[in-house]
Design a protein around this motif. Structure first.
Motif, PDB file in Angstrom:
ATOM      1  N   ARG A 191       0.863  -1.195   0.000  1.00 56.01           N
ATOM      2  CA  ARG A 191       0.000   0.000   0.000  1.00 56.01           C
ATOM      3  C   ARG A 191       0.892   1.236   0.000  1.00 56.01           C
ATOM      4  O   ARG A 191       1.960   1.249   0.632  1.00 56.01           O
ATOM      5  N   ALA A 192       0.487   2.256  -0.702  1.00 52.60           N
ATOM      6  CA  ALA A 192       1.240   3.510  -0.721  1.00 52.60           C
ATOM      7  C   ALA A 192       0.276   4.685  -0.605  1.00 52.60           C
ATOM      8  O   ALA A 192      -0.730   4.740  -1.306  1.00 52.60           O
ATOM      9  N   GLU A 193       0.573   5.604   0.290  1.00 55.07           N
ATOM     10  CA  GLU A 193      -0.209   6.841   0.400  1.00 55.07           C
ATOM     11  C   GLU A 193       0.686   7.939   0.935  1.00 55.07           C
ATOM     12  O   GLU A 193       1.773   7.691   1.471  1.00 55.07           O
ATOM     13  N   ARG A 194       0.224   9.158   0.783  1.00 53.56           N
ATOM     14  CA  ARG A 194       1.046  10.295   1.199  1.00 53.56           C
ATOM     15  C   ARG A 194       1.098  10.417   2.720  1.00 53.56           C
ATOM     16  O   ARG A 194       0.164  10.039   3.430  1.00 53.56           O
ATOM     17  N   LEU A 195       2.220  10.964   3.184  1.00 58.07           N
ATOM     18  CA  LEU A 195       2.345  11.317   4.592  1.00 58.07           C
ATOM     19  C   LEU A 195       1.268  12.328   4.965  1.00 58.07           C
ATOM     20  O   LEU A 195       0.812  13.126   4.129  1.00 58.07           O
ATOM     21  N   ILE A 216      11.429  11.450  -0.203  1.00 57.09           N
ATOM     22  CA  ILE A 216      11.554  12.840   0.234  1.00 57.09           C
ATOM     23  C   ILE A 216      11.935  13.741  -0.932  1.00 57.09           C
ATOM     24  O   ILE A 216      11.346  14.807  -1.139  1.00 57.09           O
ATOM     25  N   ASP A 217      12.928  13.329  -1.729  1.00 58.21           N
ATOM     26  CA  ASP A 217      13.388  14.133  -2.862  1.00 58.21           C
ATOM     27  C   ASP A 217      13.805  13.176  -3.974  1.00 58.21           C
ATOM     28  O   ASP A 217      14.539  12.204  -3.719  1.00 58.21           O
ATOM     29  N   LEU A 218      13.365  13.420  -5.202  1.00 51.86           N
ATOM     30  CA  LEU A 218      13.528  12.453  -6.286  1.00 51.86           C
ATOM     31  C   LEU A 218      14.158  13.084  -7.514  1.00 51.86           C
ATOM     32  O   LEU A 218      13.943  14.262  -7.800  1.00 51.86           O
ATOM     33  N   PRO A 219      14.917  12.289  -8.279  1.00 54.54           N
ATOM     34  CA  PRO A 219      15.464  12.791  -9.542  1.00 54.54           C
ATOM     35  C   PRO A 219      14.383  12.825 -10.617  1.00 54.54           C
ATOM     36  O   PRO A 219      13.412  12.059 -10.562  1.00 54.54           O
ATOM     37  N   ALA A 232       3.943  12.382  11.038  1.00 55.87           N
ATOM     38  CA  ALA A 232       3.480  12.363   9.645  1.00 55.87           C
ATOM     39  C   ALA A 232       3.233  10.944   9.143  1.00 55.87           C
ATOM     40  O   ALA A 232       2.336  10.702   8.327  1.00 55.87           O
ATOM     41  N   ALA A 233       4.013   9.991   9.655  1.00 58.65           N
ATOM     42  CA  ALA A 233       3.892   8.609   9.191  1.00 58.65           C
ATOM     43  C   ALA A 233       2.883   7.804  10.006  1.00 58.65           C
ATOM     44  O   ALA A 233       2.440   6.733   9.556  1.00 58.65           O
ATOM     45  N   ASP A 234       2.527   8.280  11.179  1.00 61.63           N
ATOM     46  CA  ASP A 234       1.685   7.480  12.075  1.00 61.63           C
ATOM     47  C   ASP A 234       0.320   7.162  11.466  1.00 61.63           C
ATOM     48  O   ASP A 234      -0.148   6.011  11.523  1.00 61.63           O
ATOM     49  N   GLY A 235      -0.318   8.143  10.874  1.00 62.31           N
ATOM     50  CA  GLY A 235      -1.631   7.906  10.284  1.00 62.31           C
ATOM     51  C   GLY A 235      -1.596   6.872   9.171  1.00 62.31           C
ATOM     52  O   GLY A 235      -2.381   5.904   9.188  1.00 62.31           O
ATOM     53  N   PRO A 236      -0.700   7.006   8.176  1.00 67.76           N
ATOM     54  CA  PRO A 236      -0.618   5.988   7.132  1.00 67.76           C
ATOM     55  C   PRO A 236      -0.315   4.587   7.672  1.00 67.76           C
ATOM     56  O   PRO A 236      -0.860   3.601   7.167  1.00 67.76           O
ATOM     57  N   LEU A 252       4.529   7.307   1.051  1.00 64.49           N
ATOM     58  CA  LEU A 252       5.025   6.284   1.963  1.00 64.49           C
ATOM     59  C   LEU A 252       4.514   4.931   1.493  1.00 64.49           C
ATOM     60  O   LEU A 252       3.311   4.683   1.489  1.00 64.49           O
ATOM     61  N   ALA A 253       5.434   4.057   1.084  1.00 62.89           N
ATOM     62  CA  ALA A 253       5.093   2.694   0.685  1.00 62.89           C
ATOM     63  C   ALA A 253       5.288   1.770   1.882  1.00 62.89           C
ATOM     64  O   ALA A 253       6.317   1.829   2.559  1.00 62.89           O
ATOM     65  N   LEU A 254       4.289   0.925   2.137  1.00 61.40           N
ATOM     66  CA  LEU A 254       4.328  -0.024   3.256  1.00 61.40           C
ATOM     67  C   LEU A 254       4.080  -1.429   2.714  1.00 61.40           C
ATOM     68  O   LEU A 254       3.237  -1.620   1.831  1.00 61.40           O
ATOM     69  N   PHE A 255       4.782  -2.408   3.298  1.00 60.99           N
ATOM     70  CA  PHE A 255       4.708  -3.778   2.791  1.00 60.99           C
ATOM     71  C   PHE A 255       5.281  -4.732   3.839  1.00 60.99           C
ATOM     72  O   PHE A 255       5.974  -4.298   4.775  1.00 60.99           O
ATOM     73  N   PRO A 256       5.024  -6.044   3.722  1.00 61.48           N
ATOM     74  CA  PRO A 256       5.574  -6.995   4.695  1.00 61.48           C
ATOM     75  C   PRO A 256       7.097  -7.028   4.648  1.00 61.48           C
ATOM     76  O   PRO A 256       7.706  -6.952   3.571  1.00 61.48           O
ATOM     77  N   SER A 257       7.720  -7.179   5.803  1.00 66.11           N
ATOM     78  CA  SER A 257       9.185  -7.190   5.860  1.00 66.11           C
ATOM     79  C   SER A 257       9.779  -8.400   5.151  1.00 66.11           C
ATOM     80  O   SER A 257      10.949  -8.369   4.757  1.00 66.11           O
TER      81      SER A 257
END
Length: 611
Positions: free
Chosen positions: A414-418, A536-539, A477-481, A577-582
């Motif tokens: 799952r991915a969503e914004r901070l 945070i910052d991307l090319p 910022a990350a807690d909600g996602p 923020l991308a989240l996934f199983p370790s």
């Protein structure tokens, strides 16, 4: 011998003499004497016990087990004999038998520290850290000033990410033993692992003022506290002080080689001090050869790494065999399996040769054999993320439907914004401040050894302890996602959902800055439950129409037959923020251009009533 019966004076003298020989580490002489004693007094359980100890000291656990099993039959209520028998079985990799005897020793004597500490070690090494801490807890409560025992429990609590509890335990120990350099040294190590680098430095400097505190080991911890504060010149100087006191100190040589590599990116300079030591010794140290080989591997030279350790591995050194197996994996998987098997013969039941063997089996396409071994390991260590990741590979290679259940990208990625944290009016404004704070921490030249990063830098500081407001605001910022991700998982019996708990805690957090052409090699996070990548910052190449700089899922980090490619991608965006199983294999596609790619990553673990 009959309990309570008078002891033959000759037997008593012989036992006393044998005990003195063992205390003086003259085990061969003690063994010869005790062989005569047990022949004359076959019912003397204490003589059998001491003979077993002599076998253990001589590195003969098989002989020790035979003698100690006989002693246990003569004295079934002896906690000492049960503890030694457990040790003999543990040295042979007989995990279940060792655990049974060590637990029996504690049943016979709940205060038997010599049984409790190896039992805790066994439980920790087999993926049961909670049980390991539970074994030591009552003894620590009864003996709060026992330096070795309390220090051991501190390590067990750290394995559970209970750093506050571990630090409190060690601070109390230093109050009870204020003159102990060992207590202060171990407090410093605990604080360092918990991210309190400045306080750790203060504690290790206290250790240095105590008797015995000017040791190489103390200087090593000082070096690590300095590096954790990005004081790399001072850290290098402290490492050299450690080596001045102990020129063949493996850990200090490894740290110095890794630091030099990260500061220069030059494998020859990184290995210079190791090479100098080997010239002085006129013989190589296998553990340091393994360090050299690993540096060559991270410089992209697998063949060179194999060449470094091959002679020592062919001579049978188990550490060199493991290193040779890792280096050969990409060159000759059959040779990698051979070296892994040789290491397993010499280090039975230990994790490094087991991991090396599993990687070689997968590289050879022996998925069915690997699956059988992994299922047994998974049953013992159900939360081990590496076992799950490798089981997934087996099932994918075998076409087993369990693979799709374990790697359910739709449900588990799952991915969503901070969220925008308090104090900032927009997420973009917050990201600019966070970028500035993180860039200041990227002070090294190249990637660390032992991590997935290639072509970039990783922060040394523990970000949870950073005083910078923008970095501290990241947790808000990350807690909600994170909480929304966990809620969306729902309930289930699979390895991810069955661990859903009341809450979560961070088990580690760091920042990575990739340079152009840099990437993350495919990997998993063995200490996590839920892992992440936050951009945070991307090319600009990320938006170029290909997949440059994207995160890829499913491609393994070690070779398989047939080769397996990625199955799922997420396109990075600032603030995403991308989240996934370790346990899920993931890596980053390389990118070109002239700009860097800045991220934050963390592992979360369950907190509360997790399954």
């Amino acid at each position: 011998m009959i309990p309570g019966a008078a002891v033959d004076p000759m037997l008593a003298r012989a036992l006393g003499q044998a005990g003195q020989l063992l205390q003086a580490r003259r085990a061969q002489e003690a063994k010869a004497l005790l062989a005569q004693v047990t022949a004359r007094f076959p019912a003397a359980a204490e003589a059998q016990r001491l003979l077993g100890v002599a076998h253990l000291m001589l590195g003969d656990p098989v002989g020790a087990e035979t003698v100690l099993a006989a002693a246990a039959r003569l004295a079934p209520r002896s906690a000492d004999i049960a503890a030694h028998l457990g040790e003999a079985r543990m040295m042979q990799g007989k995990i279940d038998g060792a655990e049974a005897e060590l637990r029996r020793a504690l049943q016979l004597n709940p205060d038997h520290v010599a049984a409790a500490r190896p039992l805790a070690d066994l439980l920790g090494r087999t993926g049961r850290p909670e049980a390991a801490a539970a074994v030591l807890a009552p003894l620590v409560e009864r003996h709060p000033g026992a330096v070795d025992l309390v220090s051991d429990q501190s390590r067990r609590l750290q394995a559970l990410n209970r750093y506050d509890d571990a630090a409190a335990l060690m601070r109390r120990l230093c109050e009870l033993k204020p003159h102990s350099h060992v207590a202060w040294h171990n407090l410093a190590s605990t604080l360092l692992h918990g991210g309190w680098a400045e306080e750790a430095e203060a504690a290790i400097r206290q250790a240095m003022t105590r008797e015995g505190g000017d040791r190489a080991e103390t200087w090593l911890v000082l070096a690590r506290t300095l590096q954790a504060q990005d004081r790399h010149d001072e850290g290098e100087a402290a490492l050299r002080e450690a080596l001045r006191r102990k020129p063949d100190y493996d850990d200090a040589h490894r740290d110095l080689a890794h630091l030099t590599w990260m500061r220069t990116g030059d494998p020859e300079r990184a290995a210079a001090d190791i090479d100098s030591l080997h010239r002085r010794l006129s013989r190589p140290v296998p553990a340091l050869l393994a360090v050299k080989a690993k540096i060559r591997e991270y410089a992209g030279d697998h063949a060179g790494g194999l060449e470094v350790v091959r002679e020592a591995a062919d001579a049978g050194d188990p550490v060199a065999c493991i290193s040779a197996s890792q280096a050969a994996l990409h060159l000759d998987p059959a040779l990698a399996l051979d070296y892994a098997n040789r290491a397993a013969e010499r280090l039975p039941g230990t994790r490094p040769p087991v991991n090396a063997r599993l990687e070689a089996l997968l590289a050879l396409g022996e998925a069915r054999t690997a699956e059988a071994e992994l299922l047994a390991l998974h049953e013992r260590e159900p939360n081990d993320q590496f076992h799950l990741a490798r089981l997934a590979l087996c099932w994918r290679m075998l076409g087993d439907e369990r693979y799709a259940q374990l790697y359910d990208y739709g449900a588990f990625v799952r991915a969503e914004r901070l969220d925008t944290p308090k104090g900032w009016s927009s997420l973009s404004g917050y990201l600019e401040d966070l970028k500035a704070a993180l860039v200041e921490l990227h002070t090294l030249h190249t990637h660390p050894i032992g991590q997935s990063l290639r072509g970039g830098t990783q922060t040394s500081r523990n970000l949870t302890r950073s005083p910078n407001p923008a970095i501290q605001a990241f947790f808000e910022a990350a807690d909600g996602p994170i909480r929304r991700y966990i809620a969306a998982l729902g309930e289930g019996s699979d390895p991810l959902r069955r661990r859903v708990a009341e809450s979560y805690r961070m088990a580690g957090i760091w920042s990575v800055r990739l340079k152009p052409n840099g990437f993350h090699a495919d990997h998993v996070h063995p200490a996590g439950w839920i892992s992440s990548a936050c951009y945070i910052d991307l090319p600009p190449e990320v938006d170029a129409g290909g997949k440059e700089g994207w995160i890829a899922f499913g491609r393994p980090g070690s070779p398989t037959r047939p080769p397996l490619g990625p199955e799922h991608y997420i396109k990075p965006e600032p603030g995403l923020l991308a989240l996934f199983p370790s346990y899920m294999w993931h890596g980053t596609e390389p990118f070109g251009g002239e700009h860097t790619r800045l991220t934050v990553a963390f592992d979360a673990v369950p907190q509360g009533s997790a399954a």
